[in-house]
Design a protein around this motif. Structure first.
Motif, PDB file in Angstrom:
ATOM      1  N   LEU A 113      46.919  -4.685 -20.349  1.00  0.00           N
ATOM      2  CA  LEU A 113      46.663  -6.121 -20.227  1.00  0.00           C
ATOM      3  C   LEU A 113      45.213  -6.369 -19.846  1.00  0.00           C
ATOM      4  N   TYR A 155      48.477   2.582 -23.962  1.00  0.00           N
ATOM      5  CA  TYR A 155      49.583   1.637 -24.076  1.00  0.00           C
ATOM      6  C   TYR A 155      49.522   0.889 -25.401  1.00  0.00           C
ATOM      7  N   PRO A 178      56.568  -0.757 -27.459  1.00  0.00           N
ATOM      8  CA  PRO A 178      56.334  -0.191 -26.114  1.00  0.00           C
ATOM      9  C   PRO A 178      57.484  -0.379 -25.123  1.00  0.00           C
ATOM     10  N   LEU A 179      58.274  -1.448 -25.318  1.00  0.00           N
ATOM     11  CA  LEU A 179      59.352  -1.669 -24.347  1.00  0.00           C
ATOM     12  C   LEU A 179      60.372  -0.536 -24.371  1.00  0.00           C
ATOM     13  N   TRP A 227      63.836 -13.239 -26.794  1.00  0.00           N
ATOM     14  CA  TRP A 227      62.588 -13.075 -27.549  1.00  0.00           C
ATOM     15  C   TRP A 227      61.945 -11.726 -27.260  1.00  0.00           C
ATOM     16  N   ASN A 282      60.685  -6.162 -29.945  1.00  0.00           N
ATOM     17  CA  ASN A 282      60.721  -4.712 -30.061  1.00  0.00           C
ATOM     18  C   ASN A 282      61.940  -4.239 -30.846  1.00  0.00           C
ATOM     19  N   ARG A 309      51.115 -12.610 -20.857  1.00  0.00           N
ATOM     20  CA  ARG A 309      51.061 -11.222 -20.395  1.00  0.00           C
ATOM     21  C   ARG A 309      52.348 -10.495 -20.760  1.00  0.00           C
ATOM     22  N   THR A 310      53.473 -11.162 -20.502  1.00  0.00           N
ATOM     23  CA  THR A 310      54.747 -10.567 -20.889  1.00  0.00           C
ATOM     24  C   THR A 310      54.731 -10.267 -22.385  1.00  0.00           C
ATOM     25  N   THR A 311      54.160 -11.213 -23.147  1.00  0.00           N
ATOM     26  CA  THR A 311      54.113 -11.048 -24.601  1.00  0.00           C
ATOM     27  C   THR A 311      53.242  -9.866 -25.008  1.00  0.00           C
ATOM     28  N   PHE A 312      52.033  -9.809 -24.459  1.00  0.00           N
ATOM     29  CA  PHE A 312      51.128  -8.716 -24.820  1.00  0.00           C
ATOM     30  C   PHE A 312      51.642  -7.373 -24.310  1.00  0.00           C
ATOM     31  N   GLN A 313      52.469  -7.410 -23.262  1.00  0.00           N
ATOM     32  CA  GLN A 313      53.076  -6.182 -22.770  1.00  0.00           C
ATOM     33  C   GLN A 313      54.120  -5.695 -23.777  1.00  0.00           C
ATOM     34  N   ALA A 314      54.883  -6.643 -24.320  1.00  0.00           N
ATOM     35  CA  ALA A 314      55.904  -6.272 -25.295  1.00  0.00           C
ATOM     36  C   ALA A 314      55.273  -5.913 -26.639  1.00  0.00           C
ATOM     37  N   VAL A 315      54.204  -6.633 -26.999  1.00  0.00           N
ATOM     38  CA  VAL A 315      53.524  -6.381 -28.281  1.00  0.00           C
ATOM     39  C   VAL A 315      52.018  -6.288 -28.022  1.00  0.00           C
ATOM     40  N   PRO A 316      51.501  -5.078 -27.844  1.00  0.00           N
ATOM     41  CA  PRO A 316      50.072  -4.959 -27.524  1.00  0.00           C
ATOM     42  C   PRO A 316      49.144  -5.400 -28.661  1.00  0.00           C
ATOM     43  N   ARG A 336      47.520  -7.868 -30.172  1.00  0.00           N
ATOM     44  CA  ARG A 336      47.305  -9.275 -29.820  1.00  0.00           C
ATOM     45  C   ARG A 336      47.069 -10.146 -31.044  1.00  0.00           C
TER      46      ARG A 336
END
Lengths: 254, 315, 241
Positions: free
Chosen positions: B57, B72, B78-79, B103, B108, C80-87, C89
């Motif tokens: 992030l 990452y 990634p999840l 969602w 994923n 952030r949750t979104t970019f964590q799930a799908v890096p 961007r």
């Protein structure tokens, strides 16, 4: 008085009023400079023309005023405020007063700044503020900004969300009032009595056409009242919005 | 130290600067596979920033962090590899708990049935259709954990998961961590409370002011951090102090009444024997067991100084 | 990409604001058409363009909706949750643009044809028939303008990240700046010819003095949108989420 001091501190300890003031000044004065810089014999500069940018400053000041209250809701500082001052009408009136005063000062700075820079750039033009019309066109801007700020605070209290309040204020002032005139027959009649058209009538109404062609200033408003009654009408509208807002705030949970 | 254990998270020289502030300063550590590793440091030490960098992030100013050898950003879905709960409030308040997970699952390619499974797992099935904005902190935390578990990942990251929870919530999270560990998952969990970590973690990564202070097992850290001192009182204080220094102890004055000495580097038996051999009268000989929290505060409160001392002594 | 589109579709439709915006956009636009048609005097017949007077209402509300779709993600940190799930961007943001643009386009078509249809129901003027290519572009083109404006709004939303700032820019710019620019002596008109929303408007309502053809105007608007979108993607990839 203490409350006014408190609200003043609250307002100036965040960044958005500073930003908004800077943007309002830059745009209105910049517009004044642009107008006078590009004017020539065919379209000469005059006092009214220095104030073309005033509607810009108006919307920026309204955004600032709305944010002053909606950010309190967003960050829940409104609860802290009501804890410190349980008399909600007083607390909200103090905020309105501080915001309106700031808006008024910004308005005068914008107006005289725009006029001053035009005078600097086009010293040959007739830019003396002589007639009542010319005085209203320049010094009146502060009054309009102050009253518009009161409306914006009222809307902010009612809507409580920044996005909603800003969307409502901007779409209403810049779109709804104008589009109403497109409704055949009744549209222009309704438009004559809409609040922001009234405020515009205060600035641009009763144009002094002896000194210049009418199309060399902001287009005069077609309003139902003369300049000063129009301002009173605008102020009365602001008071109504504020009273509704304060009554609502008193009733509902903070 | 743990060459035999696979390295799941590997940070090397991780640095993050915000203007002039250095939030994370040349941080290197590893998190072993299948273990619960506590990430310990006081508030503002740079734990959250480090976690955000692990998850791609935030971009490190310099340095690198790899998950199972990969960035990452390069993880496919990634999840399914890493689940994380950094902030339970990272949800849209007007979206239902189930929609939030739906969602995430879709992003994923996880089946919607998995959403109901994790909701059940964290005990939120009955409020699944309610908007997340109305959730208490405990419920939000459970929703965050459900989101972390969605892809059934081998690695889990939690940032201060017990912060602000009531005792029941804390107990629930603690049990949950143990369960995850028993299932052989890699858990990296941050906290500013050493006592919390002592109950949950096997390994520790301790940071202060963005720098690494300690990396190793919890037992080692406790032994290391709670180096005992001995309080001695004697009418012949000056003579005793001189003797102890010669004998290899470190002596500091104790400001109590009557005044005494705080001795480290020698245990009470050695001190007593030394005193007896030299005919010095002792009024008090008292080993001090330092509290864990105190030791931790001492370590992290003056992180930079401690770190230099560490390097000097290990060199 | 289909996965990302599905994700963004779920995200958009599981909050209330798009539903409210859709209702408001359609209500105001079609309501305006009703007002115009009902009050139209007999001196000149009601034409297709009269039924489309309210389209700018719809456009502004869709602009607000599209900007909020991304700024609320920043506000509630779901980005952030979104970019964590799908890096990826860029993928995420492009998918969001597509979903928001499709919704905006559909709403634009419903608003435009709905306005035209109610006007037609109220007034039987033969001039209301969609008979020329200009008429068709004026009505059917609304969807295209709405869709592009939605993408532009998402791009501004990504760049600004705050609802208040993004909305102020997105409303003050087309409603005030682009109109006031024309008042600058000598050069004002020429500058206005290159204002994006003015061009979008000229695609629907061409003016004879415009330097571009109607489709050229739309293309220009699309170009500005693309430029902003690229800037937004570059910035979003560079900065911390």
């Amino acid at each position: 008085m203490t409350l006014l001091a408190v609200e003043r501190m609250k307002l100036f300890s965040t960044r958005s009023p500073w930003w908004c003031t800077a943007i309002a000044l830059a745009i209105t004065i910049g517009f004044g400079a642009l107008m006078s810089g590009t004017s020539n014999a065919a379209s000469p500069m005059n006092v009214a023309a220095t104030q073309f940018g005033y509607t810009f400053g108006l919307v920026v000041v309204m955004v600032m005023a709305a944010l002053a209250i909606t950010t309190e809701y967003r960050f829940s500082t409104i609860r802290a405020t009501f804890l410190a001052v349980p008399n909600r009408p007083t607390a909200l009136l103090a905020k309105t007063a501080v915001v309106a005063i700031l808006a008024g000062i910004v308005g005068e700075l914008c107006a005289f700044g725009s006029w001053g820079i035009s005078k600097l750039i086009k010293s040959s033009a007739d830019l003396g503020i002589d007639t009542a019309y010319e005085w209203r066109a320049v010094a009146g801007v502060g009054l309009v900004y102050a009253i518009a700020a009161v409306i914006a605070v009222g809307v902010g209290v009612l809507v409580r969300h920044s996005a909603g309040a800003i969307a409502l204020l901007l779409i209403y002032t810049n779109l709804v009032e104008g589009l109403v005139t497109l409704i055949p027959t009744i549209g222009p009649k309704i438009h004559r009595w809409l609040p922001f058209n009234m405020s515009n009538a205060f600035i641009t109404g009763d144009a002094d056409i002896t000194t210049r062609p009418i199309n060399e200033g902001p287009p005069p408003a077609e309003a139902g009242l003369g300049p000063w009654p129009a301002l009173l009408y605008f102020a009365a509208f602001a008071v109504v919005v504020l009273v509704i807002a304060i009554t609502t705030a008193k009733r509902r949970d903070a | 130290m743990r060459a035999t254990i696979g390295r799941m998270i590997e940070a090397s020289g991780l640095t993050k600067r915000y203007g002039r502030t250095v939030a994370v300063d040349n941080l290197s550590f590893t998190v072993g596979e299948g273990r619960v590793t506590g990430f310990l440091g006081p508030n503002g030490a740079g734990k959250s920033t480090t976690m955000r960098m692990i998850l791609g992030l935030d971009r490190p100013t310099s340095g690198d962090v790899l998950l199972d050898g990969k960035h990452y950003r390069n993880l496919h879905q990634p999840l399914r590899t890493v689940g994380a709960l950094l902030d339970a409030k990272w949800v849209h308040p007007n979206r239902s708990a189930r929609a939030h997970l739906r969602w995430l699952a879709a992003s994923n390619k996880l089946p919607t049935s998995r959403v109901d499974e994790v909701l059940d797992l964290v005990g939120l099935t009955s409020v699944a259709k309610k908007n997340a904005g109305g959730f208490s902190l405990g419920m939000s935390q459970r929703l965050g954990i459900a989101a972390a578990l969605l892809g059934d990942p081998q690695v889990l990251l939690f940032d201060e998961p017990v912060n602000g929870l009531d005792p029941e919530g804390i107990l629930w999270i603690r049990r949950f961590m143990h369960q995850l560990a028993e299932n052989g998952r890699t858990v990296f969990v941050s906290s500013h409370l050493l006592s919390e970590m002592a109950q949950t973690a096997q390994d520790l990564v301790v940071i202060g002011r963005g720098k690494l202070i300690y990396q190793g097992t919890v037992e080692d850290f406790i032994a290391h951090a709670t180096e005992t001192t001995v309080l001695v009182r004697s009418p012949q204080l000056d003579a005793l102090a001189e003797l102890l220094r010669i004998g290899g102890g470190t002596v500091a004055p104790d400001t109590g009444t009557p005044p005494g000495l705080r001795v480290s580097g020698m245990d009470s038996a050695e001190i007593g024997e030394l005193a007896a051999a030299n005919g010095i009268v002792l009024h008090e000989l008292n080993p001090q067991v330092g509290s864990l929290e105190q030791a931790f505060m001492q370590l992290t409160g003056d992180a930079v100084e401690y770190h230099t001392h560490e390097e000097a002594s290990s060199a | 990409m289909t996965t990302l589109l599905a994700t963004e579709r779920i995200k958009l439709f599981t909050t209330r604001s798009p539903w409210w915006s859709a209702l408001l956009a359609l209500g105001l636009t079609i309501g305006m058409a009703v007002m115009v048609a009902l009050n139209h005097g007999g001196n000149n017949p009601l034409r297709v363009e009269h039924s489309q007077f309210g389209i700018q209402f719809g456009l502004m509300i869709i602009t607000v909706m599209a900007a909020l779709a991304i700024t609320t993600e920043y506000r509630f940190a779901t980005i952030r949750t979104t970019f964590q799930a799908v890096p990826n961007r860029s993928g995420v943001l492009l998918a969001k643009c597509v979903v928001v643009a499709v919704l905006a386009g559909v709403l634009g078509e419903i608003a435009a044809f709905g306005s035209w249809a109610v006007a037609r129901m109220i007034d039987s003027s033969p001039e209301l028939a969609i008979s020329t290519g200009d008429d068709l572009r004026m009505v059917a083109g609304a969807g295209l303008v709405f869709a592009l404006a939605a993408v532009l709004s998402v791009a501004v939303g990504v760049l600004v990240r705050q609802s208040a700032g993004a909305l102020s820019i997105l409303l003050i710019w087309p409603l005030l700046v682009e109109n006031l620019v024309a008042l600058i002596p000598n050069v004002g008109r020429d500058i206005q010819d290159w204002m994006p929303f003015i061009n979008a408007g000229r695609f629907l309502n061409p003016v004879p003095e415009a330097p571009q053809s109607p489709w050229g105007s739309l293309l220009y608007f699309a170009g500005v949108t693309a430029a902003l979108l690229i800037a937004a993607l570059v910035v979003a990839n560079k900065r911390d989420a």
